[in-house]
Scaffold this active site. Structure first.
Site, PDB file in Angstrom:
ATOM      1  N   HIS A 171      -5.339  15.977   6.656  1.00 11.40           N
ATOM      2  CA  HIS A 171      -5.437  14.350   5.981  1.00 11.40           C
ATOM      3  C   HIS A 171      -5.013  15.330   5.029  1.00 11.40           C
ATOM      4  CE1 HIS A 171      -5.342  10.257   4.908  1.00 11.40           C
ATOM      5  NE2 HIS A 171      -6.073  11.177   2.971  1.00 11.40           N
TER       6      HIS A 171
ATOM      7  N   ASP B  64      -2.245   9.745   1.947  1.00 14.59           N
ATOM      8  CA  ASP B  64      -2.812   8.992   2.105  1.00 14.59           C
ATOM      9  C   ASP B  64      -3.290   7.237   0.991  1.00 14.59           C
ATOM     10  OD1 ASP B  64      -6.310   8.996   1.766  1.00 14.59           O
ATOM     11  OD2 ASP B  64      -5.509   7.823  -0.073  1.00 14.59           O
TER      12      ASP B  64
ATOM     13  N   TYR C  63      -9.518   0.225  -3.814  1.00 19.96           N
ATOM     14  CA  TYR C  63      -9.837  -0.182  -2.354  1.00 19.96           C
ATOM     15  C   TYR C  63      -9.599  -1.944  -2.992  1.00 19.96           C
ATOM     16  CZ  TYR C  63     -10.005   4.598  -1.099  1.00 19.96           C
ATOM     17  OH  TYR C  63      -9.899   6.123  -0.288  1.00 19.96           O
TER      18      TYR C  63
END
Length: 375
Positions: free
Chosen positions: A353, A179, A302
């Site tokens: 993930h 990630d 983000y």
């Protein structure tokens, strides 16, 4: 500049745990539309079960003790307090390795790989494959909070990690992540190439550049992977669009409602994994976000990424890639090799993930295999 490394121990006040349980007991679930399925988000009945267990069956102190079983520290880098686990191997020749999590993960992700990576002799492995582990919390995440400033891009985090490894006395080390941890590790291979021996990632986005003929000769399976990437940027990417544009507004709900924070994170551990993860481990991860009140600060990465993104520059550092079949993004090797010196590529039929939680044995074996070439 203060370069002190301070010891750290997790010790959440009992009043915070009591407040959490009280809030969970008062949870008001939304009224959901009959006939609407999981394609619209987390079902209320699924969240009710998790909320009830969090409130009455889950014991934070048990999992706090597991975190505290490993040496933890805090140091200030670039004005920001950075929390990290530092677990040295009993093997004197162990390779230093920095492990980096992403969102919505935390250092909790790596608990099952610490023993096998630091002490392979005690876990049926070759002592030559031992690692000294450094496992930091990303700025704004967990105990690396609150954020002291804006501007914490992947590049700036990588520069902080380079400083951290130098401060610990490691002149030659590897990096591993998934990630956001993948992006940080790749950047680390760029900003500290003279010290980083290799970068291993278990997540990699491979966007086409749009150059004519770039996709000629791709296999059907690679084309399917690119279609999966399009699905992520569309249907599955709503969370990213919100956190990239209005992280503050979202955080009011997540900071005030533990059920809201749980739903926001639990959805990803359902959609991005093969069979989910251990329920208590999931709740430990969510509890870390809740108890440190980091929904807002964690989402800032983000915003920073979306406002600083540029086409990646080619890294000179050797890269290993582990592809887990049930991750939501599957990289295309030919595209990955444009910007990375890929020397190791593994494909696994199991896992998603969060492989350090889902398939720790597979991840450990692949990390050992990749870095075994740098002894």
């Amino acid at each position: 500049m203060n370069e002190e490394i301070r010891t750290f121990r997790v010790d959440i006040p009992q009043a915070d745990l009591d407040d959490l349980r009280e809030r969970l007991a008062r949870t008001r679930l939304p009224v959901q539309t009959p006939g609407a399925g999981v394609e619209r988000g987390v079902p209320a009945e699924q969240l009710r079960e998790l909320v009830d267990h969090w409130a009455t069956g889950y014991d934070w102190r048990e999992h706090e003790a597991r975190l505290n079983a490993h040496p933890q520290y805090v140091t200030t880098i670039d004005g920001q307090d950075i929390h990290f686990l530092h677990v040295r191997s009993p093997e004197p020749g162990a390779t230093p390795l920095i492990l980096t999590h992403g969102w919505p993960g935390s250092v909790v992700e790596f608990l099952d790989v610490i023993g096998p990576l630091t002490d392979p002799r005690a876990h049926g492995g070759d002592p030559a494959d031992a690692f000294h582990l450094v496992i930091p919390s990303l700025p704004g995440y967990g105990f690396s909070a609150p954020l002291a400033s804006t501007g914490w891009t992947l590049r700036r985090v990588a520069q902080a990690w380079a400083t951290l490894m130098a401060r610990l006395g490691y002149e030659r080390y590897g990096a591993q992540g998934g990630d956001w941890g993948s992006g940080v590790s790749i950047e680390l291979g760029l900003v500290d190439a003279e010290h980083v021996i290799g970068v291993h990632v278990n997540y990699l986005m491979t966007f086409p550049s749009g150059q004519p003929g770039e996709l000629d000769g791709l296999s059907d399976s690679d084309r399917a992977r690119l279609e999966g990437l399009e699905r992520f940027t569309g249907e599955l990417g709503g969370y990213m669009a919100i956190q990239s544009t209005r992280p503050h507004t979202l955080a009011f709900g997540l900071a005030d409602s533990p059920a809201g924070q749980l739903a926001w994170i639990a959805e990803k551990f359902t959609e991005w994994t093969e069979d989910g993860v251990d329920r208590d481990r999931l709740l430990t991860n969510v509890s870390l976000y809740w108890l440190t009140n980091t929904a807002d600060s964690a989402a800032q990465l983000y915003w920073e990424f979306s406002h600083a993104w540029s086409m990646p520059e080619r890294s000179p550092t050797p890269m290993g890639v582990a592809v887990f079949a049930h991750d939501y993004v599957q990289p295309v090797r030919g595209l990955a090799e444009r910007a990375n010196k890929v020397v190791h590529w593994s494909e696994f039929a199991s896992g998603g993930h969060f492989p350090a939680m889902e398939q720790p044995e597979l991840l450990v074996a692949d990390v050992r295999s990749f870095f075994g070439g740098f002894h």
